[in-house]
Enzyme design. Structure first.
Site, short mmCIF file in Angstrom:
data_model
loop_
_atom_site.label_atom_id
_atom_site.label_comp_id
_atom_site.label_asym_id
_atom_site.label_seq_id
_atom_site.Cartn_x
_atom_site.Cartn_y
_atom_site.Cartn_z
N ASP A 53 -1.41 5.50 2.48
CA ASP A 53 -2.23 4.60 3.17
C ASP A 53 -3.06 3.71 2.12
OD1 ASP A 53 -3.72 6.35 1.59
OD2 ASP A 53 -5.00 7.02 3.72
N ASP A 92 2.01 8.74 5.21
CA ASP A 92 0.67 9.15 5.10
C ASP A 92 -0.12 9.05 6.47
OD1 ASP A 92 -1.28 10.24 3.37
OD2 ASP A 92 -1.44 8.10 2.27
N GLU A 124 -5.12 14.66 3.73
CA GLU A 124 -5.99 14.73 2.57
C GLU A 124 -6.99 15.75 2.79
OE1 GLU A 124 -7.74 10.97 1.36
OE2 GLU A 124 -5.86 9.93 0.89
N GLU A 191 -4.75 14.39 -7.16
CA GLU A 191 -5.11 13.14 -7.80
C GLU A 191 -6.56 13.13 -8.71
OE1 GLU A 191 -5.33 9.92 -4.86
OE2 GLU A 191 -6.04 8.41 -6.20
O1 KIV Z 1 -1.92 6.35 -0.39
C1 KIV Z 1 -1.36 6.89 -1.30
O2 KIV Z 1 -0.61 5.75 -2.06
C2 KIV Z 1 -1.61 7.97 -2.01
C3 KIV Z 1 -0.85 8.13 -3.30
C4 KIV Z 1 -1.72 7.45 -4.36
C5 KIV Z 1 -0.68 9.59 -3.49
O3 KIV Z 1 -2.18 8.81 -1.57
#
Ligand code: KIV
Length: 292
Positions: A53, A92, A124, A191
């Site tokens: 995302d 995501d 997340e 992260e």
């Molecule tokens: O949205 C994204 O690109 C991510 C990565 C940084 C793991 O969640």
């Protein structure tokens, strides 16, 4: 249906990632948001592609990941799907699309599989997300968890800052990671976590951990496509390493094009088409005679 390119090798599976972890072979993941990016990632031989995302900022121009919608993510993810055959494709789930209930989480995850062809989805946080991850896994969709700095809820974390800097905070990261693993996540993203904290937590985890700003002790690394290629001029986190300056090359290319158009150097004769021999004269006569 999508016209995916023919596979250039055996497809990466969840077992491949588990095997790489067991063998101590680093797992490579990169984000991608469109078809050319997906083709580049596949050609480079990465193991997994995440349609993050982060698209909200990298390609849609929002100032955080929060506003991006499911429909926007689905369009980008489907384009990436049409470009990758070998790497595992992870979609995501955007902010607000899975947190409210298990039913909402499963419904959204199913859209990413059904409409965009994802192999897995990412969510997340620990906390209430653990139950959502469990519900999605129970519905038959593989889930990647994401702990540490979780940009969708960065406000609650005090901003975009590293997580796990104290022993208590690092233990909270470990607890979230363990809960997601126990909920059935096949892999986790760590992260912005200090290297020492990552090293201390890793032995507790049996699933592959892919780091971004979490040091070298994870089972693999992920970077954002635009960050690693030097596209865009936004804030650059300290963990980003630039492997190319594609943004500068893009600007230079467009500036050269603009210059040639203004100097009438482009298009040159070789960029045009010829009429069939004699037809230009006939056309001129025709147009002169018609009085048009
Ligand atoms: O949205 C994204 O690109 C991510 C990565 C940084 C793991 O969640």
């Amino acid at each position: 249906m999508s016209a995916r390119p023919p596979a250039s090798g055996p497809s990466v599976t969840f077992a491949t990632l588990a095997h790489k972890k067991a063998a101590g072979e680093p797992i490579v993941m990169v984000t991608a948001y469109d078809h050319p990016g997906a083709r580049a990632a596949e050609a480079a031989g990465v193991d997994a592609v995440l349609v993050g995302d982060s698209a909200a900022m990298t390609v849609l121009g929002y100032d955080s990941t929060v506003p991006v919608t499911v429909d926007e993510m689905l369009m980008l993810t489907a384009a990436v799907r049409r470009g990758v055959t070998v790497p595992l494709l992870v979609g995501d789930l955007p902010y607000g699309s899975y947190e409210a209930s298990d039913e909402q989480a499963v419904r959204t995850a199913q859209r990413f599989v059904k409409e965009a062809g994802c192999d897995a989805v990412k969510v997340e946080r620990g906390g209430t997300t653990v139950a959502r991850a469990r519900a999605i896994v129970a519905a038959g969709i593989p889930v990647m968890g994401h702990v540490g700095l979780t940009p969708q809820t960065a406000g609650a974390l005090g901003g975009y800052r590293s997580q796990g800097r104290t022993a208590e905070a690092a233990r909270r990261v470990r607890d979230d990671a363990l809960a997601l693993q126990q909920a059935g996540c096949f892999a986790l993203v760590f992260e912005a976590i200090p290297d020492e904290a990552t090293r201390a937590i890793m032995p507790a985890l049996s699933v592959p951990v892919i780091g971004i700003g979490a040091g070298p002790a994870t089972d693999g690394q992920v970077l954002v496509f635009h960050d690693l290629l030097g596209i865009g001029d936004g804030h650059r986190a300290r963990f980003v390493k630039r492997y190319a300056e594609v943004g500068a090359a893009m600007t230079a290319g467009i500036a050269a094009y603009a210059d040639e158009v203004r100097r009438r150097a482009y298009p040159a004769p070789e960029h045009g088409y010829a009429m069939t021999a004699g037809e230009a004269d006939r056309l001129r006569g025709m147009l002169a005679g018609s009085g048009d």
